[in-house]
Design a protein around this motif. Structure first.
Motif, mmCIF file in Angstrom:
data_model
loop_
_atom_site.group_PDB
_atom_site.id
_atom_site.type_symbol
_atom_site.label_atom_id
_atom_site.label_comp_id
_atom_site.label_asym_id
_atom_site.label_seq_id
_atom_site.Cartn_x
_atom_site.Cartn_y
_atom_site.Cartn_z
ATOM 1 N N GLY A 330 -70.623 -38.476 -72.694
ATOM 2 C CA GLY A 330 -71.806 -36.504 -73.279
ATOM 3 C C GLY A 330 -71.850 -36.414 -72.610
ATOM 4 N N ALA A 331 -72.632 -35.012 -72.263
ATOM 5 C CA ALA A 331 -72.609 -33.949 -71.445
ATOM 6 C C ALA A 331 -73.777 -33.913 -70.982
ATOM 7 N N ILE A 332 -74.128 -32.848 -70.289
ATOM 8 C CA ILE A 332 -74.842 -32.056 -69.516
ATOM 9 C C ILE A 332 -74.663 -30.933 -70.238
ATOM 10 N N ASP A 333 -73.464 -30.047 -69.332
ATOM 11 C CA ASP A 333 -72.672 -29.212 -69.501
ATOM 12 C C ASP A 333 -71.325 -29.178 -70.247
ATOM 13 N N ASP A 334 -71.333 -29.365 -71.016
ATOM 14 C CA ASP A 334 -69.873 -29.097 -72.056
ATOM 15 C C ASP A 334 -69.281 -27.695 -71.823
ATOM 16 N N THR A 335 -69.403 -26.805 -70.714
ATOM 17 C CA THR A 335 -68.670 -26.115 -71.778
ATOM 18 C C THR A 335 -68.142 -25.363 -70.187
ATOM 19 N N GLU A 336 -67.949 -26.608 -69.364
ATOM 20 C CA GLU A 336 -66.927 -26.967 -68.672
ATOM 21 C C GLU A 336 -65.791 -26.824 -68.930
ATOM 22 N N GLY A 337 -64.536 -25.886 -67.910
ATOM 23 C CA GLY A 337 -63.131 -26.546 -68.180
ATOM 24 C C GLY A 337 -62.324 -25.392 -67.430
ATOM 25 N N GLY A 338 -60.680 -25.555 -67.957
ATOM 26 C CA GLY A 338 -60.516 -24.007 -67.046
ATOM 27 C C GLY A 338 -59.262 -23.615 -68.346
ATOM 28 N N PHE A 339 -58.283 -22.700 -67.021
ATOM 29 C CA PHE A 339 -57.075 -22.713 -67.558
ATOM 30 C C PHE A 339 -56.105 -22.357 -66.256
ATOM 31 N N THR A 340 -54.821 -22.904 -66.257
ATOM 32 C CA THR A 340 -54.139 -22.657 -64.916
ATOM 33 C C THR A 340 -52.578 -22.891 -65.702
ATOM 34 N N ASP A 369 -51.182 -19.199 -61.750
ATOM 35 C CA ASP A 369 -53.225 -18.444 -61.852
ATOM 36 C C ASP A 369 -54.051 -20.104 -62.007
ATOM 37 N N PHE A 370 -55.108 -19.198 -61.764
ATOM 38 C CA PHE A 370 -56.382 -19.976 -61.787
ATOM 39 C C PHE A 370 -57.146 -20.014 -61.774
ATOM 40 N N GLU A 371 -57.653 -20.448 -62.576
ATOM 41 C CA GLU A 371 -59.516 -20.300 -63.255
ATOM 42 C C GLU A 371 -60.226 -21.706 -63.996
ATOM 43 N N LEU A 372 -61.240 -21.731 -63.223
ATOM 44 C CA LEU A 372 -62.389 -23.107 -63.353
ATOM 45 C C LEU A 372 -63.664 -23.076 -62.919
ATOM 46 N N PHE A 373 -63.667 -23.463 -64.578
ATOM 47 C CA PHE A 373 -65.884 -23.475 -64.662
ATOM 48 C C PHE A 373 -66.326 -24.783 -64.074
ATOM 49 N N SER A 374 -66.584 -25.240 -63.941
ATOM 50 C CA SER A 374 -67.895 -26.249 -63.423
ATOM 51 C C SER A 374 -69.359 -26.407 -62.743
ATOM 52 N N ASN A 375 -70.067 -27.458 -62.993
ATOM 53 C CA ASN A 375 -71.214 -27.463 -63.172
ATOM 54 C C ASN A 375 -71.675 -29.233 -62.595
ATOM 55 N N PHE A 376 -71.594 -28.768 -61.437
ATOM 56 C CA PHE A 376 -72.179 -30.501 -60.475
ATOM 57 C C PHE A 376 -73.655 -30.631 -60.245
ATOM 58 N N THR A 377 -74.163 -29.945 -60.632
ATOM 59 C CA THR A 377 -75.421 -29.866 -60.400
ATOM 60 C C THR A 377 -76.484 -29.369 -61.359
ATOM 61 N N PHE A 378 -76.245 -29.084 -61.941
ATOM 62 C CA PHE A 378 -76.481 -28.747 -63.386
ATOM 63 C C PHE A 378 -77.913 -27.891 -63.136
ATOM 64 N N PHE A 379 -79.604 -28.096 -62.603
ATOM 65 C CA PHE A 379 -80.443 -26.991 -62.689
ATOM 66 C C PHE A 379 -80.942 -27.053 -61.269
ATOM 67 N N LEU A 380 -79.862 -27.342 -59.601
ATOM 68 C CA LEU A 380 -80.915 -27.823 -59.330
ATOM 69 C C LEU A 380 -81.166 -26.158 -58.488
ATOM 70 N N GLU A 381 -79.768 -25.183 -58.546
ATOM 71 C CA GLU A 381 -80.279 -23.934 -57.813
ATOM 72 C C GLU A 381 -80.493 -23.415 -58.895
ATOM 73 N N ASP A 382 -80.111 -22.730 -60.192
ATOM 74 C CA ASP A 382 -81.068 -22.031 -60.902
ATOM 75 C C ASP A 382 -81.226 -22.381 -62.221
ATOM 76 N N PRO A 383 -82.645 -23.028 -62.525
ATOM 77 C CA PRO A 383 -83.363 -23.714 -63.327
ATOM 78 C C PRO A 383 -83.786 -23.238 -64.935
ATOM 79 N N VAL A 384 -82.782 -21.800 -64.591
ATOM 80 C CA VAL A 384 -82.528 -21.290 -66.269
ATOM 81 C C VAL A 384 -81.271 -21.581 -66.885
ATOM 82 N N ASN A 385 -80.639 -20.920 -66.280
ATOM 83 C CA ASN A 385 -79.550 -20.549 -66.342
ATOM 84 C C ASN A 385 -78.578 -21.693 -66.398
#
Length: 743
Positions: A330-340, A369-385
């Motif tokens: 499963g995933a906590i944030d499944d909007t990660e990914g990217g393009f290269t 070219d490189f574009e990467l979306f990641s989320n390692f800490t989930f809601f540690l820094e921003d509890p809303v977004n």
């Protein structure tokens, strides 16, 4: 003094001119392509030599009437009796292809005898992904943790190399490592390489080679692609998780000519085993043209393009699985990914000056070219977004290099001299780190700037062969220039630093026979720091050095049994690391690593081959107190190996394993990265020109963690952050079928 020196030089020249007759020639395959490192041995093993990069050899120890044996992996050993006419002009020896046989292996008196291991493994265990081809390096482990599109995490000799910080990787002289990359220093995305096009893998561990520069601390890997395919090929592979891979390679010119050309393509689709589909796709295109010019010159031009796009479930916290919030896939944030993407063009030219010398030059250009979306800490820094980040860069790489090679024989000494000059220039536009939401909205720009980084270098490498001894001194000089423009400041300003480093090398080899070598290698290497670190620290520790020593042996006690082992030590200076995921500079102290490598290749019979590599490392931070001096994720015990069967009737197959022991995931060892033992299976049957294959990854469906990290994170409904093991689950039982057709 100068008169005496001149007299000695003239005496050596005179002596060499009166020496025995000189035998020179070239060893080629059936297509006329030079065979590098073929071994030429007299029947009484008293005289020997090996071919250079042009397939050429020259030796003054042979006489008419001598019986020579010429051997190389994958070719039948050829014998010939020398006649007087063979010394009048260069001879051409054509080797015939044959099944792999360890009888063919001779341990030559050269600096890197271990390269023959990779030739054996590559032919015995073909690979079908760029990820798998990295596993051909003994002792190297990899982990993927971003949906298959991100460069693999690499482990070697007690290093968590991240994506390439301490290993130099290249393809046909073109660097793979990316300096000052948006995600991490030395980032090495090898996915543009189509594995079926690989002809040769040159590798070694340690900082002992003058022609290898930045990032060569744990070692280097150099891939060489084929000049000619021999036959065209098309294959289709389909398996679980909606996985499809197609490959086409097409020989464009007839065999036997001085011109070779082919094109190759690869397309991959997979959803992966995750609950949220990876939607992974990759396309690779490559073309290569090689022409043998008059005078033994050669010109090669190649171009390639690669595109990759994917979604990822990312690393997950163990507590979320234990609580039943998500499953392992499963995933906590499944909007990660990217393009290269990466587009390359490279030109390689060899200019033969005479029978003793040649110049090898290459030039290349890459757009990346490189574009990467990641989320390692989930809601540690921003509890809303949430804590999603976006890393982006647009890069141009320019480079060129020329190396002069010369061989000469003053008296009973054989000398091989190499002197090279080169330049690499990286132009990185709009290198970015930003906080984002759902890949759509930019919440905050953390870092954004333009980087220009230049590396001008020169080296001299020499080999003095005296009887059974080879002495290999070398020295390398690198100058790096770092420029950075911060685009988040209102005032324009270029921050600039420069630094030079001298890296001496000294290696000794002793070959008491063609079946045994003892070596002592020593040298200094380095990896450059990220440009943003360099300018932020005002030039402090720009080029932290590595000092290494290897003492080992390569031995064939029986015709079909090969051992290699080495005791080694590696020390790294203080350095500062740019953490691309956070946009901050973190100090990292001095480190020390010691270890032992052990390898075995055994041909049980004409059809069965056994191989095993075991590596143990003791890695610690020097300046930290006992118990808090672990190097996170540094592997201490790894093992890989397997058994291969190849029959005359068209059936072949193999069973392979890889093992990594539990290891500390943080400095005090309170969090453990869990080890694993994985077994893979492949079986193939060839009928006429068609091969049917069955491939199973993780045969016993073992539950294992691939990439693992000690990370502090917070889930949406948690009041406080928790530091614990986060991981990407390893591939479960994965079945694929494949059909290949040659024509």
């Amino acid at each position: 003094m100068y008169k005496y020196l001149l007299l000695v030089c003239l005496s050596l020249l005179a002596f060499s001119s009166l020496h025995a007759q000189i035998l020179q020639g070239k060893v080629v395959d059936k297509n006329g392509i030079p065979v590098q490192d073929a071994y030429i041995l007299s029947n009484d093993v008293s005289q020997h030599t090996h071919t250079n990069e042009l397939g050429a050899f020259k030796h003054d120890g042979f006489q008419p009437g001598d019986t020579l044996k010429i051997s190389f992996i994958g070719f039948s050993t050829q014998s010939l009796v020398l006649e007087s006419k063979d010394f009048s002009e260069p001879m051409v020896i054509t080797l015939r292809e044959a099944p792999i046989n360890l009888d063919q292996v001779v341990i030559s008196n050269q600096n890197n005898s271990l390269n023959q291991i990779s030739q054996i493994d590559l032919r015995n265990n073909p690979v079908n992904s760029s990820q798998e081809i990295l596993r051909k390096i003994p002792g190297l482990f990899i982990a993927q943790h971003a949906g298959g599109g991100k460069a693999e995490q690499i482990f070697l000799r007690g290093f968590d190399i991240d994506h390439g910080t301490d290993i130099n990787i290249s393809v046909d002289g073109m660097p793979v490592n990316m300096v000052s990359h948006a995600h991490g220093q030395g980032y090495s995305d090898l996915h543009f390489l189509i594995p079926e096009t690989v002809e040769r893998v040159d590798f070694s561990k340690g900082p002992y080679y003058a022609d290898k520069g930045n990032f060569t601390t744990a070692g280097y890997i150099e891939f060489q692609t084929k000049e000619r395919l021999g036959s065209s090929m098309a294959s289709v592979e389909y398996g679980q998780f909606n996985s499809t891979r197609t490959v086409g390679m097409f020989d464009l010119l007839p065999a036997g000519s001085d011109h070779q050309a082919y094109i190759a393509g690869e397309y991959i689709l997979t959803d992966g085993p995750f609950e949220s589909s990876q939607h992974f796709n990759r396309i690779n295109l490559m073309g290569k043209y090689t022409v043998n010019l008059p005078g033994n010159d050669k010109l090669s031009i190649q171009a390639s393009h690669f595109d990759s796009k994917w979604d990822a479930s990312g690393q997950i916290p163990q507590r979320a699985v234990d609580a039943g919030i998500i499953t392992r896939f499963g995933a906590i944030d499944d909007t990660e990914g990217g393009f290269t993407s990466r587009s390359n063009i490279a030109i390689n030219h060899t200019r033969n000056i005479d029978g003793n010398s040649f110049i090898k030059s290459n030039a290349f250009y890459s757009h990346y070219d490189f574009e990467l979306f990641s989320n390692f800490t989930f809601f540690l820094e921003d509890p809303v977004n949430g804590d999603q980040i976006r890393q982006v860069e647009d890069r141009n790489i320019f480079g060129l290099q020329s190396v002069y090679h010369r061989q000469f024989e003053p008296g009973d000494m054989d000398i091989d001299l190499q002197a090279g000059l080169g330049l690499r220039y990286d132009q990185i536009n709009d290198n970015q780190l930003a906080r984002t939401a759902n890949r759509k909205t930019t919440l905050e720009e953390i870092a954004r700037g333009d980087i220009n980084e230049s590396n001008l270098y020169g080296f001299v490498n020499s080999e003095f062969e005296i009887g059974n001894f080879l002495i290999n001194p070398g020295v390398r000089l690198d100058y790096l220039k770092f420029d950075y423009v911060d685009n988040l400041t209102t005032a324009y300003r270029t921050l600039s630093e420069g630094k030079a480093i001298v890296s001496p090398k000294l290696n000794f080899m002793y070959n008491p026979s063609p079946f045994w070598q003892i070596f002592l290698k020593s040298g200094m290497g380095f990896h450059s720091n990220d440009t943003r670190v360099v300018v932020a620290r005002s030039g402090e520790q720009i080029l932290p050095a590595a000092y290494g020593v290897d003492l080992g042996t390569v031995w064939k006690p029986l015709p079909r049994l090969w051992f290699n082992t080495a005791l080694w030590y590696l020390y790294l200076q203080q350095e500062f690391v740019y953490v691309g995921d956070a946009g901050i500079v973190e100090p990292s102290g001095k480190t020390r690593r010691t270890g032992i490598d052990f390898g075995l290749r055994y041909q049980i019979s004409d059809r069965f081959f056994l191989d095993s590599d075991i590596n143990y490392t003791f890695a610690r931070a020097i300046e930290e107190p006992e118990g808090a001096n672990y190097i996170p994720l540094a592997p201490d015990l790894t093992a890989v190996g397997g058994i291969v069967y190849q029959s005359k009737g068209g059936f072949s197959g193999g069973l392979r394993y890889r093992y990594i022991k539990d290891r500390p995931a943080n400095e005090d060892g309170s969090i453990t990265a869990i080890g694993y033992f994985i077994t893979d299976l492949n079986a193939n049957y060839t009928w006429n020109k068609t091969t049917f294959s069955l491939i199973i990854d993780n045969l016993f469906d073992t539950e294992w963690n691939e990439a693992q990290f000690a990370t502090e994170s917070r889930l949406r409904n948690e009041d406080a952050p928790i530091e614990e093991l986060h991981y990407t689950p390893g591939t479960p039982f994965f079945l694929r079928g494949k059909v290949s057709f040659r024509f």
